[in-house]
Design a protein around this motif. Structure first.
Motif, PDB file in Angstrom:
ATOM      1  N   GLN A   1       0.821  -1.214   0.000  1.00 47.81           N
ATOM      2  CA  GLN A   1       0.000   0.000   0.000  1.00 47.81           C
ATOM      3  C   GLN A   1       0.853   1.261   0.000  1.00 47.81           C
ATOM      4  OE1 GLN A   1      -3.541  -0.233   2.807  1.00 47.81           O
ATOM      5  NE2 GLN A   1      -2.441  -2.088   3.417  1.00 47.81           N
ATOM      6  N   ILE A   2       1.862   1.286   0.846  1.00 45.10           N
ATOM      7  CA  ILE A   2       2.680   2.498   1.002  1.00 45.10           C
ATOM      8  C   ILE A   2       3.533   2.754  -0.235  1.00 45.10           C
ATOM      9  CG2 ILE A   2       4.585   3.491   2.331  1.00 45.10           C
ATOM     10  CD1 ILE A   2       3.317   2.226   4.830  1.00 45.10           C
ATOM     11  N   CYS A   3       4.009   1.701  -0.873  1.00 40.64           N
ATOM     12  CA  CYS A   3       4.845   1.884  -2.060  1.00 40.64           C
ATOM     13  C   CYS A   3       4.060   2.432  -3.249  1.00 40.64           C
ATOM     14  CB  CYS A   3       5.507   0.564  -2.445  1.00 40.64           C
ATOM     15  SG  CYS A   3       6.901   0.118  -1.386  1.00 40.64           S
ATOM     16  N   GLN A   4       2.733   2.399  -3.192  1.00 40.72           N
ATOM     17  CA  GLN A   4       1.926   3.043  -4.233  1.00 40.72           C
ATOM     18  C   GLN A   4       1.944   4.567  -4.086  1.00 40.72           C
ATOM     19  OE1 GLN A   4       0.920   0.729  -6.468  1.00 40.72           O
ATOM     20  NE2 GLN A   4       1.763  -0.718  -4.960  1.00 40.72           N
ATOM     21  N   LYS A   5       2.386   5.047  -2.926  1.00 36.46           N
ATOM     22  CA  LYS A   5       2.293   6.477  -2.623  1.00 36.46           C
ATOM     23  C   LYS A   5       3.646   7.180  -2.504  1.00 36.46           C
ATOM     24  CE  LYS A   5      -1.900   5.812   0.164  1.00 36.46           C
ATOM     25  NZ  LYS A   5      -2.534   6.059   1.488  1.00 36.46           N
ATOM     26  N   THR A   6       4.720   6.419  -2.389  1.00 35.91           N
ATOM     27  CA  THR A   6       6.000   7.054  -2.105  1.00 35.91           C
ATOM     28  C   THR A   6       7.145   6.251  -2.690  1.00 35.91           C
ATOM     29  OG1 THR A   6       7.338   8.024  -0.323  1.00 35.91           O
ATOM     30  CG2 THR A   6       6.416   5.838   0.080  1.00 35.91           C
ATOM     31  N   LYS A   7       8.321   6.853  -2.707  1.00 36.36           N
ATOM     32  CA  LYS A   7       9.530   6.175  -3.171  1.00 36.36           C
ATOM     33  C   LYS A   7      10.288   5.553  -1.989  1.00 36.36           C
ATOM     34  CE  LYS A   7      10.168   8.889  -7.381  1.00 36.36           C
ATOM     35  NZ  LYS A   7      11.113   9.690  -8.201  1.00 36.36           N
ATOM     36  N   VAL A   8      11.228   4.667  -2.334  1.00 35.61           N
ATOM     37  CA  VAL A   8      11.932   3.867  -1.340  1.00 35.61           C
ATOM     38  C   VAL A   8      13.434   4.056  -1.498  1.00 35.61           C
ATOM     39  CG1 VAL A   8      12.348   1.514  -0.498  1.00 35.61           C
ATOM     40  CG2 VAL A   8      10.078   2.163  -1.374  1.00 35.61           C
TER      41      VAL A   8
END
Length: 300
Positions: free
Chosen positions: A203-210
């Motif tokens: 879910q979080i990787c759909q919204k931000t970079k890593v």
């Protein structure tokens, strides 16, 4: 003293035998220049965990203890929710109660937090790894590290929104830090509780970079009580199908790039992504050792 920007969450259930080493590894890294908070959630332990955590909270004012009402056992998902609702710093990091934070890792993490990613994870070093787990570990964690370096995630934040749909690219809670705001916006109700971390990161990787830290900053302990140690083939496939269906529904309701492609991928028969994972592992470590290890891990 600076205002803390980071809170570590430690969830514990009957892991008193590991807690002293676990908590001391974090507490010894706190300084006036690099302050942080620690929240320990005890999930209704019956051993001496509460006494150990109380002793640390009395010695270190930046460490606090949370329990469920009546000190009941509510499971990992509810323990995580309880802790995250209590966080008041911009960032959250995790250290599972049987793992150990390496000296200097917190200072390094606080520095990397400034580069613009919403998620940061580091390389890990196994602790107590037995021979029967070696093939699995070597076909997973070093391979993930190599992939992150290939993508240059150690140099600048990257997108993992599609890649993470095939497998969990963040090996353990203990190696990751994430912006608190992102964690508070996601659904925690994973259909497979032991895959909660993968469910959150998708879910979080759909919204931000890593971003990736190639240094091994955490000792990751493997032992007979580890949550994901063994499972039957039938249960694994059932859980895998259930998990993919839930993720598919979540993506359908979300705003994410290339949504149609991602949902179509999640509609594919499960043997396709599982085969992709197997081939990646086998190319990295060899077919025979990976096959032997998979058979071992999928056996009661």
């Amino acid at each position: 003293m600076k205002t803390p920007e980071l809170t570590y969450i430690v969830t514990s259930y009957n892991y008193g035998k590991f807690l002293n080493e676990n908590l001391e590894s974090l507490c010894q890294q706190w300084t006036q220049e690099n302050p942080f908070n620690i929240i320990v959630v005890d999930d209704g332990s019956k051993d001496d965990s509460l006494n150990i955590i109380h002793s640390f909270s009395q010695k270190y004012p930046f460490l606090s203890l949370l329990t469920h009402p009546g000190n009941k056992n509510e499971g990992l998902i509810n323990s995580m929710k309880l802790a995250i609702n209590a966080v008041n710093t911009p960032w959250v990091a995790f250290l599972e109660s049987d793992d150990i934070s390496k000296s200097g890792s917190v200072k390094n993490l606080l520095k990397i937090m400034k580069i613009g990613a919403g998620v940061i994870f580091c390389n890990i070093e196994p602790l107590g790894l037995k021979k029967d787990d070696s093939n699995w570990f070597q076909s997973y964690v070093p391979r993930i590290c190599e992939k992150m370096l290939e993508l240059r995630a150690d140099e600048r934040p990257i997108n993992l929104d599609s890649l993470i749909l095939t497998e969990n690219l963040i090996p353990t809670f203990s190696c990751v830090a994430v912006k608190t705001k992102l964690l508070k916006e996601v659904d925690f109700n994973s259909p497979v509780p032991e895959w909660l971390d993968w469910y959150l990161w998708i879910q979080i990787c759909q919204k931000t970079k890593v971003s990736f830290i190639k240094e091994k900053m955490v000792y990751w302990r493997q032992h007979s009580d580890s949550l994901n140690r063994k499972k039957s083939i039938f249960n694994y496939l059932n859980n895998y199908n259930l998990f993919r269906r839930r993720v598919r529904r979540l993506l359908a309701q979300s705003e994410t790039d290339h949504k149609c492609y991602k949902i179509a991928y999640l509609y594919l028969p499960s043997f396709i992504p599982l085969s992709i994972r197997f081939l990646k592992m086998a190319r990295f470590s060899g077919y025979k050792p990976v096959l032997n290890k998979l058979i071992g891990r999928l056996r009661k």
